[in-house]
Design an enzyme around this catalytic site. Structure first.
Site, PDB file in Angstrom:
ATOM      1  N   ARG A 186       1.480   4.890  -2.157  1.00  0.00           N
ATOM      2  CA  ARG A 186       2.457   6.126  -2.308  1.00  0.00           C
ATOM      3  C   ARG A 186       3.715   5.576  -2.280  1.00  0.00           C
ATOM      4  O   ARG A 186       4.074   4.571  -1.474  1.00  0.00           O
ATOM      5  CB  ARG A 186       2.168   7.103  -1.203  1.00  0.00           C
ATOM      6  N   SER A 228      -1.186  -1.354   5.807  1.00  0.00           N
ATOM      7  CA  SER A 228      -2.036  -0.896   6.805  1.00  0.00           C
ATOM      8  C   SER A 228      -3.053  -1.978   6.837  1.00  0.00           C
ATOM      9  O   SER A 228      -4.359  -1.704   6.628  1.00  0.00           O
ATOM     10  CB  SER A 228      -2.657   0.393   6.519  1.00  0.00           C
ATOM     11  N   ASP A 259      -0.245   1.939   9.198  1.00  0.00           N
ATOM     12  CA  ASP A 259      -0.505   3.568   9.290  1.00  0.00           C
ATOM     13  C   ASP A 259      -0.720   4.154  10.491  1.00  0.00           C
ATOM     14  O   ASP A 259      -0.156   5.120  10.558  1.00  0.00           O
ATOM     15  CB  ASP A 259      -1.788   3.968   8.132  1.00  0.00           C
TER      16      ASP A 259
END
Length: 447
Positions: free
Chosen positions: A77, A139, A192
């Site tokens: 994203r 992450s 994350d």
């Protein structure tokens, strides 16, 4: 209750973890936490306990526009937020699918793909020429030497890109953007869980724990620097730092072998990271559906489901998706709407008994996952000893499973001293938005 159902209950007994077993898990995890924080663990701790260099949560004074990139699973994203103190406006967010060929290709291909996506995002945003502060959520287990530097320890969650382990992922991103003719101002790199904590803390000032239960599982929390023997830089105020536990690797040293089942061993044997991330393999969405499928195959082979006849899809590894578990668990007692839809997708004609047993399997697998996560959260709350802590949570398993939150609340309460109050708060998409918050906090520190 039919005889087949009773036999299925007996076959699944190892997935039922009583509180005394979960307390043992919690105690073992606390030992691994302390090893990870200690400078005397010379062989390298299994649970890494990595300092993130994020020393504070947002205080409401942050201002401006900030970009974020979020890489942690099959979806990547890019997003932009506008902060004005407590008010946060989401200017844009775009999701990009990562092809499997990229996930297991070269590091240069991966970061070129990220740079291409960032370039397209900036065009869509109408911001091609102005460089905005950027937070990068990466992450995967990393060691950090600063807020804007992170060296990959090892890949997880299906990624295996060559030429990245041991490298600074921020530098690889900068080089990829430069190859595309652009520039990037990376202020902060986080994972994350840290993003989830920071995003939740923007609205809940007492948030000190970030938790992911999705494709993978991990947790972070705010630790007193006096307890972090591995911290080698300044100890100025605030005397704290967010620790990325990387608890997915809990058990890789064999300490959880007493509760791993035959199915867990099969899952590990057939994974691309055999012998690693064993705690994660009992919990996360990447493995949950496959655990269910393998149990169903075993039940069918013993004549307890489908009259012993398996569809081709049930014979296919990873064909049973984690989202199917949530669909089945959503069915009320003795109602099989979700189960029949799922079984139809799996190419199986099923009786009500088959649906009932499938629901049992999904419930047991989900319950074990929720209980193990809860034991981990109880460990953190016990270590922090705060009177009140908000826990920010993100991840597809937590967000979409109909009972996961309630299962966690009940079990954390059962495993934790009642004086350590807690609240579970959904921090959906926190991994991305939290990176932008991290950039904003980083800019505030640098003023």
């Amino acid at each position: 209750m039919t005889k087949n159902y009773e036999k299925a209950v007996d076959m699944l007994k190892d997935f039922m973890l009583p509180n005394n077993v979960l307390l043992k898990v919690s105690d073992l995890l606390l030992q691994e936490f302390n090893k990870g924080l200690s400078s005397a663990c010379y062989n390298g701790p299994v649970v890494k306990m990595l300092p993130t260099f994020v020393r504070d949560v947002p205080d409401g004074s942050e201002r401006g526009k900030f970009l974020a990139l979020d890489l942690g699973g099959t979806r990547f994203r890019a997003l932009c937020i506008d902060l004005k103190g407590d008010k946060c406006t989401i200017k844009a967010t775009i999701n990009y699918e990562i092809p499997e060929s990229i996930m297991v290709g070269s590091g240069e291909e991966l970061f070129d793909y990220i740079a291409d996506c960032l370039g397209r995002f900036l065009i869509a945003l109408g911001n091609m020429h102005r460089t905005l502060p950027l937070g990068f959520t990466f992450s995967f287990p990393c060691t950090q030497k600063g807020l804007d530097s992170a060296f990959l320890v090892n890949w997880t969650k299906g990624f295996n890109c060559s030429g990245v382990e041991g490298k600074d992922v921020v530098q690889l991103l900068r080089e990829a953007v430069e190859r595309k003719g652009g520039s990037v101002e990376v202020v902060a790199v986080i994972n994350d869980t840290t993003g989830t904590l920071l995003w939740c803390a923007h609205k809940h000032r007492d948030c000190r724990v970030g938790l992911i239960v999705g494709t993978g599982t991990n947790a972070c929390y705010m630790e007193n620097l006096d307890n972090v023997e591995t911290w080698s830089t300044d100890r100025d105020e605030p005397n704290q730092v967010i620790i990325n536990t990387e608890w997915g690797a809990f058990g890789d040293n064999g300490c959880l072998d007493f509760l791993r089942t035959e199915i867990d061993r099969q899952i590990d044997e057939n994974s691309i990271n055999k012998g690693k991330q064993l705690f994660e393999k009992m919990i996360s969405g990447m493995y949950m559906g496959e655990i269910v499928r393998r149990i169903v195959v075993k039940l069918a082979n013993e004549g307890l489901m489908f009259k012993g006849n398996l569809s081709e899809k049930f014979k296919t590894p990873n064909a049973f998706k984690a989202k199917y578990v949530s669909h089945v668990d959503r069915d009320p007692k003795h109602k099989f709407t979700g189960a029949k839809i799922v079984l139809n997708k799996m190419g199986s004609e099923a009786s009500d008994e088959d649906c009932d047993i499938l629901k049992l399997v999904c419930e047991r697998v989900s319950l074990r996952a929720a209980n193990l996560v809860s034991a981990g959260v109880a460990t953190i709350l016990t270590k922090m000893k705060r009177n009140q802590t908000t826990i920010g949570i993100d991840g597809s398993v937590y967000q979409y499973h109909p009972h996961f939150k309630d299962l966690m609340i009940r079990k954390i309460e059962a495993l934790t001293d009642p004086s350590f109050k807690f609240e579970l708060v959904s921090a959906e998409d926190g991994s991305g938005y939290g990176a932008a918050i991290a950039a904003a906090v980083g800019v505030r520190w640098s003023r």
